[in-house]
Design a protein around this motif. Structure first.
Motif, PDB file in Angstrom:
ATOM      1  N   ILE A 199     -12.010  -4.362   6.751  1.00  0.00           N
ATOM      2  CA  ILE A 199     -12.122  -2.921   6.632  1.00  0.00           C
ATOM      3  C   ILE A 199     -11.776  -2.426   7.847  1.00  0.00           C
ATOM      4  N   GLY A 200     -10.988  -1.272   7.831  1.00  0.00           N
ATOM      5  CA  GLY A 200     -10.442  -0.536   9.277  1.00  0.00           C
ATOM      6  C   GLY A 200     -11.649   0.364   9.623  1.00  0.00           C
ATOM      7  N   MET A 201     -11.825   0.349  10.742  1.00  0.00           N
ATOM      8  CA  MET A 201     -13.086   1.169  11.489  1.00  0.00           C
ATOM      9  C   MET A 201     -12.691   1.981  12.593  1.00  0.00           C
ATOM     10  N   GLY A 202     -11.166   2.430  12.531  1.00  0.00           N
ATOM     11  CA  GLY A 202     -10.731   3.155  13.606  1.00  0.00           C
ATOM     12  C   GLY A 202      -9.205   2.831  13.668  1.00  0.00           C
ATOM     13  N   GLU A 203      -8.749   3.678  14.451  1.00  0.00           N
ATOM     14  CA  GLU A 203      -7.218   3.480  14.970  1.00  0.00           C
ATOM     15  C   GLU A 203      -6.683   2.348  15.717  1.00  0.00           C
ATOM     16  N   LYS A 204      -7.788   2.017  16.511  1.00  0.00           N
ATOM     17  CA  LYS A 204      -7.294   0.756  17.467  1.00  0.00           C
ATOM     18  C   LYS A 204      -6.995  -0.421  16.948  1.00  0.00           C
TER      19      LYS A 204
ATOM     20  N   THR B 122      -9.266   1.214   4.667  1.00  0.00           N
ATOM     21  CA  THR B 122      -9.321   1.675   6.043  1.00  0.00           C
ATOM     22  C   THR B 122      -9.986   2.897   6.196  1.00  0.00           C
ATOM     23  N   LYS B 123      -9.957   3.383   7.293  1.00  0.00           N
ATOM     24  CA  LYS B 123     -10.697   4.716   7.431  1.00  0.00           C
ATOM     25  C   LYS B 123     -12.299   4.692   7.123  1.00  0.00           C
ATOM     26  N   LEU B 124     -12.731   3.483   7.126  1.00  0.00           N
ATOM     27  CA  LEU B 124     -14.463   3.812   6.919  1.00  0.00           C
ATOM     28  C   LEU B 124     -15.168   4.294   7.887  1.00  0.00           C
ATOM     29  N   ASP B 125     -14.349   4.449   9.010  1.00  0.00           N
ATOM     30  CA  ASP B 125     -15.172   5.291  10.355  1.00  0.00           C
ATOM     31  C   ASP B 125     -15.115   6.649   9.936  1.00  0.00           C
ATOM     32  N   GLY B 126     -14.362   7.117   9.036  1.00  0.00           N
ATOM     33  CA  GLY B 126     -14.223   8.662   8.580  1.00  0.00           C
ATOM     34  C   GLY B 126     -15.265   8.984   8.130  1.00  0.00           C
TER      35      GLY B 126
ATOM     36  N   GLY C 182      -0.734  -4.951  12.175  1.00  0.00           N
ATOM     37  CA  GLY C 182      -0.982  -5.214  13.618  1.00  0.00           C
ATOM     38  C   GLY C 182      -2.340  -5.595  13.757  1.00  0.00           C
ATOM     39  N   LYS C 183      -3.497  -4.909  13.195  1.00  0.00           N
ATOM     40  CA  LYS C 183      -4.584  -5.208  13.332  1.00  0.00           C
ATOM     41  C   LYS C 183      -5.075  -6.666  13.022  1.00  0.00           C
ATOM     42  N   LEU C 184      -4.437  -6.930  11.699  1.00  0.00           N
ATOM     43  CA  LEU C 184      -4.755  -8.100  11.038  1.00  0.00           C
ATOM     44  C   LEU C 184      -4.425  -9.356  12.200  1.00  0.00           C
TER      45      LEU C 184
ATOM     46  N   LYS D 242      10.241   0.570  13.719  1.00  0.00           N
ATOM     47  CA  LYS D 242       9.674   0.989  14.914  1.00  0.00           C
ATOM     48  C   LYS D 242       8.263   0.924  15.130  1.00  0.00           C
ATOM     49  N   GLN D 243       7.591   1.442  14.402  1.00  0.00           N
ATOM     50  CA  GLN D 243       6.109   1.325  14.616  1.00  0.00           C
ATOM     51  C   GLN D 243       5.585  -0.110  14.350  1.00  0.00           C
ATOM     52  N   LEU D 244       6.163  -0.820  13.839  1.00  0.00           N
ATOM     53  CA  LEU D 244       5.676  -2.278  13.915  1.00  0.00           C
ATOM     54  C   LEU D 244       6.305  -2.715  15.303  1.00  0.00           C
TER      55      LEU D 244
ATOM     56  N   GLY E 247       0.679  -1.319  -0.085  1.00  0.00           N
ATOM     57  CA  GLY E 247      -0.002  -0.052   0.017  1.00  0.00           C
ATOM     58  C   GLY E 247       0.922   1.322  -0.104  1.00  0.00           C
ATOM     59  N   LEU E 248       0.176   2.411  -0.250  1.00  0.00           N
ATOM     60  CA  LEU E 248       0.847   3.687  -0.159  1.00  0.00           C
ATOM     61  C   LEU E 248       1.241   4.282   1.089  1.00  0.00           C
ATOM     62  N   GLN E 249       2.286   4.925   1.297  1.00  0.00           N
ATOM     63  CA  GLN E 249       2.351   5.624   2.643  1.00  0.00           C
ATOM     64  C   GLN E 249       1.205   6.473   3.220  1.00  0.00           C
ATOM     65  N   GLY E 250       0.792   5.977   4.547  1.00  0.00           N
ATOM     66  CA  GLY E 250      -0.318   6.697   5.133  1.00  0.00           C
ATOM     67  C   GLY E 250      -1.684   6.161   4.843  1.00  0.00           C
ATOM     68  N   ALA E 251      -1.755   4.860   4.011  1.00  0.00           N
ATOM     69  CA  ALA E 251      -2.868   4.230   3.804  1.00  0.00           C
ATOM     70  C   ALA E 251      -3.446   3.449   5.136  1.00  0.00           C
ATOM     71  N   GLY E 252      -2.414   3.186   5.810  1.00  0.00           N
ATOM     72  CA  GLY E 252      -2.718   2.550   7.252  1.00  0.00           C
ATOM     73  C   GLY E 252      -2.074   1.096   7.018  1.00  0.00           C
ATOM     74  N   LYS E 253      -1.233   0.773   6.398  1.00  0.00           N
ATOM     75  CA  LYS E 253      -0.684  -0.410   6.107  1.00  0.00           C
ATOM     76  C   LYS E 253      -0.101  -1.033   7.483  1.00  0.00           C
ATOM     77  N   THR E 254       0.752  -0.156   7.919  1.00  0.00           N
ATOM     78  CA  THR E 254       1.462  -0.805   9.194  1.00  0.00           C
ATOM     79  C   THR E 254       0.504  -1.104  10.242  1.00  0.00           C
ATOM     80  N   THR E 255      -0.333  -0.250  10.541  1.00  0.00           N
ATOM     81  CA  THR E 255      -1.337  -0.429  11.580  1.00  0.00           C
ATOM     82  C   THR E 255      -2.237  -1.623  11.316  1.00  0.00           C
ATOM     83  N   THR E 256      -2.792  -1.695   9.944  1.00  0.00           N
ATOM     84  CA  THR E 256      -3.543  -2.899   9.647  1.00  0.00           C
ATOM     85  C   THR E 256      -2.667  -4.174   9.653  1.00  0.00           C
TER      86      THR E 256
HETATM   87  P1  GDP Z   1       1.198   3.316   6.516  1.00  0.00           P
HETATM   88  O1  GDP Z   1       2.242   4.421   6.391  1.00  0.00           O
HETATM   89  O2  GDP Z   1       0.428   2.906   5.346  1.00  0.00           O
HETATM   90  O3  GDP Z   1       1.852   2.188   7.265  1.00  0.00           O
HETATM   91  O4  GDP Z   1       0.095   3.961   7.690  1.00  0.00           O
HETATM   92  P2  GDP Z   1       0.063   3.745   9.241  1.00  0.00           P
HETATM   93  O5  GDP Z   1      -0.329   2.388   9.619  1.00  0.00           O
HETATM   94  O6  GDP Z   1       1.010   4.618   9.814  1.00  0.00           O
HETATM   95  O7  GDP Z   1      -1.298   4.771   9.380  1.00  0.00           O
HETATM   96  C1  GDP Z   1      -1.409   6.100   9.030  1.00  0.00           C
HETATM   97  C2  GDP Z   1      -2.575   6.680   9.793  1.00  0.00           C
HETATM   98  O8  GDP Z   1      -3.657   6.187   9.751  1.00  0.00           O
HETATM   99  C3  GDP Z   1      -2.061   6.383  11.282  1.00  0.00           C
HETATM  100  O9  GDP Z   1      -2.440   7.507  11.983  1.00  0.00           O
HETATM  101  C4  GDP Z   1      -3.352   5.387  11.955  1.00  0.00           C
HETATM  102  O10 GDP Z   1      -3.614   5.401  13.025  1.00  0.00           O
HETATM  103  C5  GDP Z   1      -4.375   5.729  10.817  1.00  0.00           C
HETATM  104  N1  GDP Z   1      -5.427   4.697  10.565  1.00  0.00           N
HETATM  105  C6  GDP Z   1      -5.049   3.512   9.890  1.00  0.00           C
HETATM  106  N2  GDP Z   1      -6.061   2.513   9.905  1.00  0.00           N
HETATM  107  C7  GDP Z   1      -7.428   3.520  10.227  1.00  0.00           C
HETATM  108  C8  GDP Z   1      -8.460   3.400  10.259  1.00  0.00           C
HETATM  109  O11 GDP Z   1      -9.203   2.391   9.891  1.00  0.00           O
HETATM  110  N3  GDP Z   1      -9.302   4.314  10.897  1.00  0.00           N
HETATM  111  C9  GDP Z   1      -8.832   5.400  11.331  1.00  0.00           C
HETATM  112  N4  GDP Z   1      -9.574   6.515  11.792  1.00  0.00           N
HETATM  113  N5  GDP Z   1      -7.462   5.682  10.989  1.00  0.00           N
HETATM  114  C10 GDP Z   1      -6.847   4.631  10.805  1.00  0.00           C
END
Ligand code: GDP
Length: 297
Positions: free
Chosen positions: A274-279, A249-253, A119-121, A147-149, A108-117
């Motif tokens: 689907i990502g529904m939040g940051e947690k 991701t970010k379907l909570d938005g 962890g969530k997965l 570090k984030q991971l 995925g592109l930077q900022g899409a939520g890849k690393t967070t996802t």
């Molecule tokens: P990466 O660069 O693709 O690895 O993106 P990150 O995992 O660092 O996420 C970028 C930002 O998006 C972070 O602030 C995450 O908390 C936020 N984020 C990721 N998934 C979701 C989601 O499903 N909902 C919301 N609201 N924020 C998300």
């Protein structure tokens, strides 16, 4: 909340036709026009909208509906079914390899939520499927990503495999899989590098990792808030990598939802999660039927 505008408009349109004891061709056409506008306003790809509307009209103007006892409800059922089909029909489950570990490559592109996802997965796989995932840090260009991971790994109390920034992602992935076998991890989640834009260097690197590890799944993580851009990104990743699933991701938005409604039709790749939040527990399996019901109320 995502889909709010679309949901309100579709519900309004549907209300007009639900109770009708008789539905004329004109009624269907009027409804189709309103549904069309609602979808376009929700940023659904125009070609997707066109084909969707044609399908609805074709089915709703049929003999069966006109002659049924509850034609209004029949029409709504058709809209609901077509909306479900549009989003992929049946739920698409995550792969399980019969020769563990199952290898999942996250892109995925930077900022899409890849690393967070990632962890969530891992969290979801452990909680819902009783699996023991290994997280792998392959973004060697950004020490912060590693570090984030690791931070996510700590929060989840899950191991993170990393070899710093001097070893190639291909080599890291290979070693990670060997390690996973040794330690009896049944899933390996490879967090690859992201960039701000799709470019050849990024794609080449991902193709190299794919060729080496032969993943069971290649997920593309896209940000639903970016609308049609998410669909374009999915198209280019799919061309290069033949992705097996999308995580939206970010379907909570406050997204209008166009991406969710166009991705399957445009790329023929199912939305799997689907990502529904940051947690870390805010990732859900995607159920097209449930989502269609939620939109139509
Ligand atoms: P990466 O660069 O693709 O690895 O993106 P990150 O995992 O660092 O996420 C970028 C930002 O998006 C972070 O602030 C995450 O908390 C936020 N984020 C990721 N998934 C979701 C989601 O499903 N909902 C919301 N609201 N924020 C998300």
């Amino acid at each position: 909340m995502a889909f709010e505008g679309l949901s309100n408009r579709l519900q309004e349109t549907i209300k007009k036709i639900t109770g009708k004891g008789k539905v004329s061709e004109q009624d269907v056409k009027t409804m189709a026009r309103e549904v069309r506008l609602a979808l376009l306003e929700a940023d659904v790809n125009f070609k997707v909208v066109r084909s969707f509307i044609n399908d609805i009209k074709e089915r709703a103007i049929g003999q069966e509906v006109m002659e049924s006892l509850t034609p209004g409800q029949q029409v709504i059922k058709i809209v609901q079914e077509e909306l479900t089909n549009l989003m992929g029909g049946e739920q698409s489950k995550i792969a399980v390899s019969d020769r563990p570990p199952t290898v999942i490559m996250m892109s995925g592109l930077q900022g899409a939520g890849k690393t967070t996802t990632t962890g969530k997965l891992a969290n979801l796989l452990r909680k819902q499927y009783n699996k023991s995932p290994l997280l792998v840090a392959c973004d060697i260009y950004r020490p912060a990503a590693i570090k984030q991971l690791q931070t996510l790994g700590k929060q989840l109390d899950m191991p993170v495999f990393e070899m710093g920034t001097d070893v190639s992602p291909v080599e890291i992935s290979k070693k990670a899989i060997e390690y996973a076998k040794q330690e009896h991890h049944d899933y390996v989640l490879i967090d690859t590098a992201g960039r701000l834009h799709v470019d050849d260097t990024l794609m080449q690197e991902l193709e190299d990792v794919k060729a080496e590890v032969k993943p069971d799944e290649i997920f593309l993580v896209v940000d639903a808030m970016t609308g049609q851009d998410a669909v374009n990104v999915a198209e280019s990743f799919n061309e290069h990598l033949d992705i097996t699933g999308v995580v939206l991701t970010k379907l909570d938005g406050d997204t209008r939802g166009g991406a969710a409604l166009s991705i399957k039709a445009v790329t023929d790749t199912p939305i799997k999660f689907i990502g529904m939040g940051e947690k870390l527990d805010e990732l859900e399996e995607f159920h097209p039927e449930r989502m269609a019901s939620r939109i139509l109320g």
